[in-house]
Design an enzyme around this catalytic site. Structure first.
Site, PDB file in Angstrom:
ATOM      1  CB  CYS A  19       3.224   0.191 -13.735  1.00 34.14           C
ATOM      2  SG  CYS A  19       2.367  -1.395 -13.821  1.00 34.14           S
ATOM      3  CG  ASP A  61      -6.299  -3.384 -14.630  1.00 32.86           C
ATOM      4  OD1 ASP A  61      -5.290  -3.821 -15.198  1.00 32.86           O
ATOM      5  OD2 ASP A  61      -6.263  -2.777 -13.537  1.00 32.86           O
ATOM      6  CB  ILE A  67       5.532   1.295  11.922  1.00 35.01           C
ATOM      7  CG1 ILE A  67       6.051   0.469  10.745  1.00 35.01           C
ATOM      8  CG2 ILE A  67       6.636   2.192  12.451  1.00 35.01           C
ATOM      9  CD1 ILE A  67       7.292  -0.341  11.030  1.00 35.01           C
ATOM     10  CB  SER A  87      -3.703   2.374   3.440  1.00 32.50           C
ATOM     11  OG  SER A  87      -4.386   3.348   2.665  1.00 32.50           O
ATOM     12  N   GLY A  88      -5.968   2.704   5.396  1.00 36.55           N
ATOM     13  CA  GLY A  88      -7.157   3.404   5.871  1.00 36.55           C
ATOM     14  C   GLY A  88      -7.185   4.867   5.479  1.00 36.55           C
TER      15      GLY A  88
END
Length: 631
Positions: free
Chosen positions: A2, A100, A291, A363-364
Site C-alpha cells: 500500500c 495482518d 527481461i 525476487s532474488g
C-alpha cells in the site's frame, strides 16, 4: 502492499484537514489502486491507499483496534501474522478480520514499542495511540518499505511512503540540499541518511520513532541490526543443511497470498534458487517472467529459459531496447529523487510483465549482500589480505602515487585494471571499498563541479558516511565490514528503492525471501571461507543449491541485471549523451562545468573511457530536477 501518508502536530494541537491528507494519498494511488481511506482527530491524520493482497475485503485502513484505542495506516506484509495471531489470542486478544494489519494493532497493545521485534516481514506504518496521544512510526529491518517525513512551518510533521506524498503538501519547501548532490554524484542515488530536499528525512531501516504532541521531534531508535561478530562452529555439511532449511522457510512464508503469485527469474543463482523452492512447495505451476536486452553481451534470457524449463514454470519474457529510452521521464517520476541505477528501466519492464498475470512476485534480491556475491566483495577480500602483507607506509607513499599516474583502462577486466587496484590498496579497506562501490571517483566529481557548488559542499565527501559505517561495523574482517555496509547503505538506498518504486508504479507487490532476517543473521555468522572461496563468492549458497540447479547456472561468471547503456550512449543514444552538457535545467543550477561534461561525453562516445554511468546520472538528475521544480 500500500501507500500511507499523514500529519501529526508536535506543538500546538490544531485540527487536521482530511482533504489535505487525502491529497497526499491521492498522488500515491499507484501504490494502492484497490481502496483508500482517511482518519483524522485533533492534531493527527492518517491516510491509506490499498493494494489488496490478503483478506481482500475485510481489512480496510486506516484500521482501529477492537477497543478503538489505536489506529494504524500500514504498508507491507507480516509473514508470521498467523502465528502471532494465535499467540495473541491465547493472551486474550480478539480479532474481527483475517489479515495482518489487525495483528500489528494487537501486538502494539501487548508489547508497545517492542511490537516490531515480533514482526517478520516488510513494513512501514504509522500507529496512533489515542489513550497515550502518541504516534509510532516504524520501518522494517532492511528498509524494504520506505517512509519519508518532514517538519513543516505550521508545526506539523508530514510523512508519506514516497516523497511525492510530501510534495503534495503546500508547506513543503523545495530547496535542494547541496550535500545530497555530492552524495548522488558519488553513488548514483541519494542514500537514506539524506534527501534531495532540505528538511526532508527518511526513517532509517530497522528504526522506529515515538512522537508526542507536546515534545520536540525525537531521534529515531534502532530496534534491529545485523552483526558479523559471531561465527558458526558446525561443519560445512551441517551448515549447508541449515541453510537449505532457512531458504525453504523464507520462500514458503512469502507464498501466502489471496491473489495470483509468481516470481522474477533472471537465470542467476538467487532468483533460480527462489523458483526452485517455490516449485518444491507444491502449490501448482510457478509463474515466472524475465527481461532481456537487444545487446547480446547483456542478455541472460537463455539462462532464465533453462531454469524455467527445469522447473516447468509458466514463463514469459520480453526484450528491452534503446528505443524504449523515452520512458526516462516516467522513471524519473517514479523515484522523485534523482536515481541513476540504469537497471531501473528493465526492472520496471519486468514488473509490468509480471503484473499482466500476477499481483505478487518474489525476487532474488538480498543474497549478494548477505552471502558475498558481488565481485567487488570478492576483490575486497583479496585486497584486504594484500593490505595485511604490505606495510601501510609503502601502500600510501608508493602505491598511491603509482595509481595516480597509471593509465585508466575501463575496457579491461577488473583484475587487470591496475590503476583502480593501486588506488584502492593505497588507502584503508574502507576507503578502498568506498572507491570500488562509488560511481564517480572524487577527482572526476571535483573536476565537474562549479565553484559555487564546491563552496557549498566544503570538505564533505560522499564516501565518508560509508567509510564511517565500515569503520564502526560489528565485524571481524574486512569482508564482514564490506557486507555490513552493503546491507545498511547500498541495499536500502539503491536495490530496495529500485524494486519498491518500479513494482509499486504498476500495482505489483514484490517480496524478497532472501532478506528474511533469520537467513541474513545465519549468513552473517558464516566463516569468510564459506562465503568467498578463491574467486567464488556465495560459496556455501551455491554448494547447497547443487542438488537443485545445474553447474552452468551456479558457477558461470556473475553478470548482474545491467542495462547496456555504455553501448547505447556510443550508438543510438550518442546524441542524448552530447545533449546533457547543453541541458538548460543543469545550466540554471550552476552546479556543473558544462564544458567538462561535454569533454567527458565525447571521451565516452569515442570509446576512450567509459563514462556511461556518469552520463546517465546527469541525465536522470536533469529530469528529476525538472519534475521537482528545483532551480
Amino acid at each position: 502492499m500500500c501507500g500511507i501518508a499523514g500529519l501529526f502536530h508536535t506543538g500546538t494541537i490544531k485540527p487536521v484537514d482530511p482533504s489535505r491528507v487525502e491529497r497526499m494519498c491521492d498522488v500515491l494511488a499507484h501504490r494502492g489502486p484497490d481502496g483508500s481511506g482517511v482518519w483524522t482527530a485533533p492534531g493527527v491524520g492518517l491516510g491509506h491507499r490499498r493494494l489488496s493482497i490478503i483478506d481482500l475485503e475485510g481489512s480496510p485502513q486506516p484500521m482501529h483496534s477492537a477497543d478503538e484505542r489505536a489506529v494504524i495506516a500500514f504498508n507491507g506484509e507480516i509473514y508470521n501474522f498467523r502465528e502471532l495471531r494465535r499467540e495473541l489470542e491465547e493472551q486474550g486478544a480478539k480479532f474481527k478480520t483475517d489479515g495482518d494489519t489487525e495483528v500489528i494493532l494487537a501486538a502494539w497493545q501487548r508489547w508497545g514499542e517492542d511490537c516490531v521485534q515480533h514482526l517478520h516481514g516488510m513494513f512501514a506504518f504509522a500507529l496512533y495511540d489515542r489513550s497515550e496521544r502518541t504516534l509510532f512510526l516504524a520501518r522494517d529491518r532492511f528498509g524494504v518499505k520506505p517512509l519519508f517525513f518532514a517538519e513543516l512551518a505550521d508545526g506539523s510533521l508530514a510523512f508519506a511512503s514516497e516523497l511525492k506524498g510530501l510534495l503534495a503538501h503546500p508547506l513543503l519547501r523545495r530547496d535542494a540540499d547541496p550535500l545530497a548532490i555530492e552524495d548522488y554524484m558519488t553513488w548514483g542515488y541519494v542514500p537514506d541518511h539524506r534527501s534531495i530536499l532540505r528538511g526532508v528525512r527518511k526513517l532509517p531501516a530497522g528504526h522506529t520513532m515515538l512522537l508526542k504532541h507536546d515534545t520536540p521531534l525525537p531521534q529515531p531508535r534502532q530496534f534491529w541490526d545485523v552483526s558479523f561478530e559471531k561465527r558458526h562452529k558446525a561443519k560445512a555439511r551441517d551448515l549447508e543443511a541449515e541453510l537449505l532449511h532457512h531458504l525453504q522457510q523464507a520462500v514458503e512464508s512469502r507464498m501466502v497470498s489471496d491473489v495470483p503469485l509468481g516470481a522474477f527469474l533472471s537465470g542467476g543463482v538467487d532468483s533460480s534458487a527462489v523458483v526452485a523452492f517455490m516449485a518444491g512447495a507444491g502449490q501448482g505451476k510457478v509463474r515466472t517472467c524475465s527481461i532481456g536486452f537487444d545487446v547480446a553481451s547483456a542478455d541472460e534470457t537463455s539462462y532464465a529459459d533453462q531454469v524455467a524449463q527445469l522447473f516447468n514454470t509458466d514463463h514469459a519474457s520480453r526484450i528491452v531496447s534503446a528505443d524504449q529510452f523515452d520512458a526516462i521521464d516516467t522513471i524519473a517520476g517514479m523515484f522523485d529523487e534523482p536515481f541513476a541505477d540504469a537497471s531501473a528501466l528493465p526492472t520496471w519492464r519486468v514488473c509490468q510483465l509480471a503484473r499482466e498475470s500476477v499481483t505478487v512476485a518474489l525476487s532474488g534480491d538480498g543474497a549478494d549482500e548477505a552471502f558475498a556475491g558481488y565481485r567487488r566483495q570478492v576483490f575486497h577480500a583479496h585486497e584486504e589480505r594484500a593490505r595485511g602483507m604490505i606495510p601501510g607506509a609503502v601502500r600510501s607513499k608508493v602505491l598511491g602515487p603509482l595509481g595516480n599516474v597509471f593509465p585508466k583502462m575501463d575496457w579491461a577486466p577488473r583484475p587487470l585494471r591496475a590503476k583502480a587496484t593501486l588506488q584502492s590498496l593505497a588507502g584503508s579497506g574502507a576507503e578502498g571499498y568506498a572507491r570500488a562501490l562509488s560511481v564517480v571517483p572524487p577527482e572526476i566529481r571535483q573536476s565537474m563541479y562549479g565553484e559555487g557548488l564546491r563552496k557549498q559542499i566544503g570538505g564533505y565527501r560522499g564516501e565518508a558516511p560509508l567509510e564511517a559505517l565500515m569503520a564502526n561495523a560489528p565485524a571481524r574482517t574486512g569482508l564482514d565490514a564490506a557486507q555490513y555496509a552493503d546491507l545498511k547503505f547500498w541495499l536500502p538506498g539503491d536495490i530496495l528503492t529500485k524494486v519498491d518504486r518500479t513494482s509499486m508504479a504498476v500495482g505489483l507487490e514484490a517480496r524478497e525471501p532472501l532478506l528474511d532476517h533469520r537467513l541474513v543473521e545465519f549468513a552473517a555468522a558464516l566463516p569468510d571461507g564459506l562465503r568467498v572461496k578463491r574467486s567464488q563468492g556465495k560459496w556455501l549458497l551455491k554448494k547447497s543449491m547443487e542438488r537443485y540447479l545445474p553447474e552452468d547456472i551456479l558457477y558461470r561468471p556473475k553478470q548482474g541485471f545491467v542495462t547496456p547503456i555504455a553501448h547505447w550512449f556510443r550508438g543510438p543514444l550518442a546524441g542524448k549523451a552530447r545533449g546533457i552538457a547543453k541541458s538548460a535545467m543543469l545550466a540554471r543550477t550552476g552546479w556543473f562545468d558544462n564544458a567538462r561534461i561535454a569533454e567527458l561525453a565525447e571521451a565516452h562516445i569515442a570509446g576512450r573511457s567509459d563514462h556511461s554511468r556518469l552520463l546517465w546520472q546527469l541525465l536522470m538528475l536533469d529530469r528529476s530536477l525538472a519534475r521537482l521544480g528545483i532551480t
